[in-house]
Design a protein around this motif. Structure first.
Motif, PDB file in Angstrom:
ATOM      1  N   LEU A   6      -5.089  -9.301   1.346  1.00  0.00           N
ATOM      2  CA  LEU A   6      -4.258  -9.215   0.478  1.00  0.00           C
ATOM      3  C   LEU A   6      -2.733  -8.347  -0.134  1.00  0.00           C
ATOM      4  CD1 LEU A   6      -1.975 -11.767  -0.922  1.00  0.00           C
ATOM      5  CD2 LEU A   6      -3.589 -11.913  -2.359  1.00  0.00           C
ATOM      6  N   ASN A   7      -1.410  -8.393   0.297  1.00  0.00           N
ATOM      7  CA  ASN A   7      -0.974  -6.947  -0.124  1.00  0.00           C
ATOM      8  C   ASN A   7       0.481  -7.427  -1.497  1.00  0.00           C
ATOM      9  OD1 ASN A   7      -1.845  -5.248   1.753  1.00  0.00           O
ATOM     10  ND2 ASN A   7      -0.112  -5.383   3.291  1.00  0.00           N
ATOM     11  N   PHE A   8       0.544  -6.701  -2.353  1.00  0.00           N
ATOM     12  CA  PHE A   8       1.089  -6.979  -3.381  1.00  0.00           C
ATOM     13  C   PHE A   8       2.074  -6.031  -3.978  1.00  0.00           C
ATOM     14  CE2 PHE A   8      -2.787  -6.267  -4.964  1.00  0.00           C
ATOM     15  CZ  PHE A   8      -2.486  -5.704  -6.483  1.00  0.00           C
ATOM     16  N   ARG A   9       2.653  -6.372  -5.081  1.00  0.00           N
ATOM     17  CA  ARG A   9       3.083  -4.527  -5.216  1.00  0.00           C
ATOM     18  C   ARG A   9       3.433  -5.348  -6.756  1.00  0.00           C
ATOM     19  NH1 ARG A   9       9.268  -2.055  -4.609  1.00  0.00           N
ATOM     20  NH2 ARG A   9       8.647   0.411  -5.828  1.00  0.00           N
ATOM     21  N   GLY A  66       3.588   0.954  -6.492  1.00  0.00           N
ATOM     22  CA  GLY A  66       3.106  -0.502  -7.468  1.00  0.00           C
ATOM     23  C   GLY A  66       2.304  -1.259  -6.087  1.00  0.00           C
ATOM     24  N   TYR A  67       2.545  -0.574  -4.898  1.00  0.00           N
ATOM     25  CA  TYR A  67       1.359  -1.490  -4.045  1.00  0.00           C
ATOM     26  C   TYR A  67       0.213  -1.490  -4.086  1.00  0.00           C
ATOM     27  CZ  TYR A  67       5.766  -1.086  -1.466  1.00  0.00           C
ATOM     28  OH  TYR A  67       7.013  -1.653  -1.170  1.00  0.00           O
ATOM     29  N   GLY A  68      -0.182  -2.656  -4.022  1.00  0.00           N
ATOM     30  CA  GLY A  68      -1.856  -2.608  -3.885  1.00  0.00           C
ATOM     31  C   GLY A  68      -2.635  -3.357  -3.090  1.00  0.00           C
ATOM     32  N   GLN A  69      -3.689  -3.843  -2.449  1.00  0.00           N
ATOM     33  CA  GLN A  69      -4.640  -4.506  -1.648  1.00  0.00           C
ATOM     34  C   GLN A  69      -5.461  -4.907  -2.369  1.00  0.00           C
ATOM     35  OE1 GLN A  69      -4.752  -1.344   2.092  1.00  0.00           O
ATOM     36  NE2 GLN A  69      -3.027  -2.736   2.906  1.00  0.00           N
TER      37      GLN A  69
END
Length: 182
Positions: free
Chosen positions: A89-92, A136-139
């Protein structure tokens, strides 16, 4: 005189043959932690094995079913074989400098990335932490016995948190309180 020498010899022999109390060192009992039956999974190697390498900028959720005995990377090759899902799950996370409902369209100049922030997450009983990068990207990488696409994910930074469906989370613009959490 013989009697005096005999008494002296007996006295000396008695003194030297008195048993001494020996002390032995007994180390304190050690407390051993139970061995965990949960395998240590190499999520990065498993992700590469399943051809699921994606840059953090490619937002959203993707998952792939795999057989644990075929995969390895922390799973046994011969015991407890089962199908699981590898979930990425990749999010920003971005924050805006206002609170409440707004009626204008936000542009890049209106938001700030939540850079280098520790993010606690929970996805259908599986939890962990990750950190956002400078933009600000997270995984989130997990394995699960069920598909996670329709499950709710909880993301928290400091005291602030949100819930969203995993298949709906991509770029999240949060209100002002998220900007100042450290």
């Amino acid at each position: 005189m013989k009697f005096a020498i005999a008494v002296l010899v007996l006295f000396l022999a008695a003194c030297t043959s008195t048993p001494k109390k020996e002390t032995t060192y007994t180390p304190p009992a050690t407390h051993e932690e139970p061995v965990s039956s949960t395998p240590k999974i190499d999520y990065y190697a498993l992700q590469a094995y399943l051809n699921m390498d994606r840059p953090p900028e490619e937002l959203g959720i993707t998952e792939k079913a795999f057989n644990t005995c075929d995969a390895g990377f922390g799973y046994s090759r011969s015991q407890n074989c089962r199908q699981e899902y590898f979930v990425l799950l990749n999010f920003r996370l971005l924050c805006r400098d206002t609170e409440g409902t707004i009626s204008t369209v936000l542009t890049d100049s209106d938001v700030t990335p939540l850079a280098g922030r520790n993010v606690k997450w929970n996805l259908k009983g599986i939890e962990g932490t990750t950190q956002t990068d400078g933009l600000g990207y997270g995984q989130i990488r997990i394995t699960s016995p069920i598909s996670q696409k329709k499950q709710r994910v909880r993301i928290a930074v400091g005291d602030q948190f949100l819930y969203m469906r995993a298949n709906e989370i991509t770029k999240v613009i949060t209100p002002l309180p998220w900007c100042s959490q450290y």
